[in-house]
Structure formats: structure tokens, C-alpha cells
Design a protein around this motif. Structure first.
Motif, PDB file in Angstrom:
ATOM      1  N   PHE A 145     -38.929 -57.979   0.332  1.00 35.85           N
ATOM      2  CA  PHE A 145     -37.525 -57.925   0.771  1.00 35.85           C
ATOM      3  C   PHE A 145     -36.970 -59.339   0.691  1.00 35.85           C
ATOM      4  CE2 PHE A 145     -34.414 -57.533   4.468  1.00 35.85           C
ATOM      5  CZ  PHE A 145     -33.394 -57.073   3.654  1.00 35.85           C
ATOM      6  N   THR A 146     -37.027 -60.086   1.755  1.00 38.17           N
ATOM      7  CA  THR A 146     -36.684 -61.504   1.691  1.00 38.17           C
ATOM      8  C   THR A 146     -37.919 -62.336   1.360  1.00 38.17           C
ATOM      9  OG1 THR A 146     -37.018 -61.676   4.071  1.00 38.17           O
ATOM     10  CG2 THR A 146     -34.776 -61.277   3.315  1.00 38.17           C
ATOM     11  N   THR A 265     -37.996 -60.991  -4.008  1.00 39.94           N
ATOM     12  CA  THR A 265     -36.879 -60.560  -3.159  1.00 39.94           C
ATOM     13  C   THR A 265     -36.337 -59.234  -3.690  1.00 39.94           C
ATOM     14  OG1 THR A 265     -35.384 -61.926  -4.508  1.00 39.94           O
ATOM     15  CG2 THR A 265     -36.201 -62.896  -2.461  1.00 39.94           C
ATOM     16  N   LEU A 268     -33.947 -57.097  -1.654  1.00 39.00           N
ATOM     17  CA  LEU A 268     -32.714 -57.823  -1.340  1.00 39.00           C
ATOM     18  C   LEU A 268     -31.696 -57.669  -2.466  1.00 39.00           C
ATOM     19  CD1 LEU A 268     -31.593 -59.707   0.920  1.00 39.00           C
ATOM     20  CD2 LEU A 268     -32.340 -61.643  -0.487  1.00 39.00           C
ATOM     21  N   ILE A 271     -28.606 -55.374  -2.106  1.00 34.86           N
ATOM     22  CA  ILE A 271     -27.599 -55.911  -1.195  1.00 34.86           C
ATOM     23  C   ILE A 271     -26.832 -57.038  -1.881  1.00 34.86           C
ATOM     24  CG2 ILE A 271     -27.230 -57.071   1.035  1.00 34.86           C
ATOM     25  CD1 ILE A 271     -29.793 -55.689   1.995  1.00 34.86           C
ATOM     26  N   LEU A 272     -27.564 -57.969  -2.467  1.00 31.47           N
ATOM     27  CA  LEU A 272     -26.940 -59.100  -3.146  1.00 31.47           C
ATOM     28  C   LEU A 272     -26.051 -58.618  -4.296  1.00 31.47           C
ATOM     29  CD1 LEU A 272     -28.760 -62.415  -3.923  1.00 31.47           C
ATOM     30  CD2 LEU A 272     -27.258 -61.399  -5.628  1.00 31.47           C
ATOM     31  N   ALA A 332     -26.494 -60.955   1.899  1.00 25.20           N
ATOM     32  CA  ALA A 332     -27.861 -61.144   1.417  1.00 25.20           C
ATOM     33  C   ALA A 332     -28.403 -62.510   1.819  1.00 25.20           C
ATOM     34  CB  ALA A 332     -27.906 -60.982  -0.108  1.00 25.20           C
ATOM     35  N   LEU A 335     -29.189 -62.487   5.545  1.00 22.38           N
ATOM     36  CA  LEU A 335     -30.441 -61.797   5.855  1.00 22.38           C
ATOM     37  C   LEU A 335     -31.642 -62.654   5.461  1.00 22.38           C
ATOM     38  CD1 LEU A 335     -29.509 -58.193   4.649  1.00 22.38           C
ATOM     39  CD2 LEU A 335     -29.885 -58.928   7.018  1.00 22.38           C
ATOM     40  N   PHE A 336     -31.523 -63.337   4.319  1.00 24.84           N
ATOM     41  CA  PHE A 336     -32.605 -64.207   3.858  1.00 24.84           C
ATOM     42  C   PHE A 336     -32.856 -65.330   4.865  1.00 24.84           C
ATOM     43  CE2 PHE A 336     -34.232 -67.847   1.442  1.00 24.84           C
ATOM     44  CZ  PHE A 336     -35.312 -67.277   0.783  1.00 24.84           C
ATOM     45  N   ASP A 339     -34.256 -64.072   8.325  1.00 23.42           N
ATOM     46  CA  ASP A 339     -35.697 -63.830   8.273  1.00 23.42           C
ATOM     47  C   ASP A 339     -36.463 -65.149   8.336  1.00 23.42           C
ATOM     48  OD1 ASP A 339     -38.143 -62.114   7.602  1.00 23.42           O
ATOM     49  OD2 ASP A 339     -38.126 -63.534   5.936  1.00 23.42           O
TER      50      ASP A 339
END
Length: 348
Positions: A145-146, A265, A268, A271-272, A332, A335-336, A339
């Protein structure tokens, strides 16, 4: 950081200065965009007929040169397998897109390759990328994810997922490339975000499982693509002097997918690249609704045409979609970073 600035600066400058030369060459050879006459708003785009296409040649070429110059001018920066693999998928999909653009122009119809031929080319390019990533880069096959999640997909599943992501992303950007500057502007934002993410991974090795040399080379490629897209936007902004065509849009989509897979990622990316997801889903919804129920859910798909047919000026649609793309990128990145600050020992 110097390498990133060089890559972005060189790519931007080459695209701004080189695109007018490409425009003249394409004009001289009569290579212009053909407008299909079966749409409900053909009159809105009639003036675009004949505008040179295949502008992705300048975009991709400038990005590759920017990447190479950054290594030549920065002695400490070494070529890494991640960056070279990413460049490979960008060029491979640009070639597939070029063939599609060229056949469309030569046949004087806005169709190019048949759908099966285009998808086959995309699958071959994506499979080659996935094999390089697994056997040459030795990329992690963990779901991410991230950063890496504690779930190993294994080589076979990762190979399949990588192909689906690359092909899906290439087509998502291709669908978005329907209004002047929409794909180029949104891609500039997306590559800027990936430049930040991969440089952050480089600076915080130990927190992330991407090797420093691999992360910084990905950042250089991303910065070069950001600069190239920004430079291309100078000529592609409404009213466009040139279109990127499938040559550019498919290369951009493949680059975004490759960055997500190689920087770990993966989850992710939707979302990005939320704009490309929405564009793709709008087409899928339209096809399913019309074929299954005989009714359209949108005035016209992809969704940017829905609003254009509804009366929004083209430039209004473009700017509002850019804003949406910017919100997706900001979310995005948020969120990165969220985290990152929650990783024990990451800050201190």
C-alpha cells in the motif's frame, strides 16, 4: 536532489523547444488527428481535425534524455535496474501506441489497431516488464500500500497482477486523453507525487524495503516524466497545437503502473490516479448498462464527455478535472506520510 532537478529541467526544456519541431514535421507529412463523425457533439471538436498527433514522441523522448543526462551530470548517481526497467515499459508502450496512431493516420480513420491487436501489444509489453521486474530487479512480491504489507503474493500471482495493473493503467490514461491538456496536466501532478514518494523512500531506507539506489533512480525517471509532461502541456493546453496520441497516453499509464509496482505502493496507485480510475469506471458502467439494459448512464463516455455534452465549456471540464486529480494526489501523499509518522522509530 540535483539529479531530480536536472532530469526534470532537461526534459521540460527539450519538450518545450522540441515539440514545435515535431509539429512542423507532422504537418509536413499530413499526420493529423481524425475526428469520428458518430458522436453527439462532433461540431464541438470539428476544429480539432487535422491537429498533429503522435506528440508522445516528444514527451517520451525528452523524458528518456532527461533521465540519461541526470546520470551523466551527476557522478554519484548510478544506473539502477529499477530505473532501466521502468524506462523499458515506457518505451515499449510508446511503441505500441505509435503503431496504433500511425495505422489510424495511414488508414485515414480514427481507429488504428484493432482492439485485439492493441491489447495484445499491451500484454506483451506488460509481460516483458513483469519478467524483468521479477528476474532482473528481484522486486518484492509482497502486496503493498504505502509500503510492503505482510502478505506475499508469490511470483506467479504478482506476475499476473503486474500485467493487469500495467494494461489497466495504460488504458485508463488513454481514455482520459480526450480533452486538450487533460491527460498531460493530471499526469504532471501524478509524476510529481511519485517523485516525492520515491525520493522519500531513498532518504528513509530501513523504513522502506526499496534499496536506496533503486529508489533514487525511480525518482529520477519520475522527475523526468514530470518535466516532460509539463513541457508538453505548454503546447497541448487548450487550444492544443498537438495531441499526445496513444504514443504518449499509453506510455504515461505504463509509467505510473511501473512506478507503483517498483516502489511498492501498488494499492496507493488507485488513489493517486483516482481520475484515471473514474474515467475507466465510467466507460465500463456505460458499456454494461447499454449492452445489458439498453440504457445509457451517461450522456457520453468517458465521463469528461458527459459534462461537455451537458453544456460545460471544454476548458471548464479540464480545470475541474485537474482539480479532482490534484485532490487525489494530495490524498495519496497524505496517506503515505500518515503511515510514515506512525512507523515506530521512523521519526527521531
Amino acid at each position: 536532489m540535483i539529479a531530480l532537478l536536472i532530469a526534470a529541467g532537461v526534459a521540460f526544456t527539450l519538450t518545450v523547444l522540441g515539440t514545435p519541431l515535431l509539429i512542423r514535421v507532422l504537418h509536413s507529412r499530413g499526420i493529423g488527428q481524425l475526428i469520428r463523425d458518430d458522436g453527439p457533439f462532433t461540431h464541438l471538436h470539428a476544429a480539432k481535425a487535422g491537429t498533429p498527433t503522435m506528440g508522445g514522441i516528444a514527451l517520451v523522448g525528452a523524458a528518456v534524455v532527461g533521465y540519461l543526462v541526470a546520470h551523466v551530470r551527476t557522478e554519484q548517481l548510478k544506473f539502477a535496474r529499477t530505473g532501466l526497467t521502468l524506462i523499458t515499459i515506457v518505451v515499449a508502450l510508446a511503441v505500441v501506441g505509435f503503431v496504433d496512431d500511425y495505422l489510424g493516420v495511414r488508414a485515414r480513420r480514427n481507429l488504428g489497431l484493432r482492439k485485439r491487436g492493441k491489447i495484445a501489444g499491451q500484454f506483451v509489453a506488460a509481460a516483458g516488464f513483469a519478467l524483468l521486474a521479477l528476474n532482473w530487479v528481484h522486486v518484492s512480491t509482497h502486496l503493498s500500500f504505502t509500503r510492503d504489507l505482510n502478505l506475499n503474493m508469490g511470483s506467479s500471482i504478482w506476475f499476473f497482477v503486474a500485467i493487469v495493473v500495467v494494461v489497466g493503467s495504460a488504458n485508463g490514461v488513454n481514455l482520459t486523453d480526450g480533452l486538450d491538456g487533460l491527460a498531460a496536466g493530471s499526469a504532471t501532478l501524478a509524476f510529481a507525487a511519485f517523485t516525492v514518494i520515491t525520493f522519500w523512500e531513498f532518504r528513509h531506507f530501513g523504513v522502506y524495503h526499496v534499496q536506496p539506489a533503486a529508489a533514487i533512480d525511480l525518482a529520477v525517471v519520475s522527475a523526468a516524466l514530470m518535466g516532460a509532461c509539463g513541457g508538453f502541456l505548454y503546447w497541448n493546453a487548450a487550444p492544443a497545437r498537438i495531441f499526445m496520441g496513444d504514443t504518449g497516453s499509453m506510455a504515461i499509464g505504463g509509467a505510473l503502473a511501473g512506478l507503483a509496482l517498483l516502489s511498492q505502493t501498488l494499492l496507493l496507485l488507485p488513489i493517486l490516479g483516482g481520475l484515471y480510475v473514474i474515467e475507466t469506471l465510467s466507460v465500463m458502467a456505460q458499456v454494461i448498462s447499454f449492452r445489458g439494459f439498453g440504457r445509457r448512464v451517461l450522456r457520453m463516455a468517458p465521463i469528461h464527455h458527459h459534462f461537455e455534452v451537458g453544456g460545460w465549456p471544454e476548458f471548464t471540464v479540464i480545470v475541474r478535472f485537474w482539480l479532482f486529480a490534484g485532490v487525489c494526489v494530495a490524498l495519496a501523499l497524505g496517506l503515505f506520510y500518515a503511515d510514515f509518522i506512525n512507523i515506530p522509530g521512523a521519526i527521531g
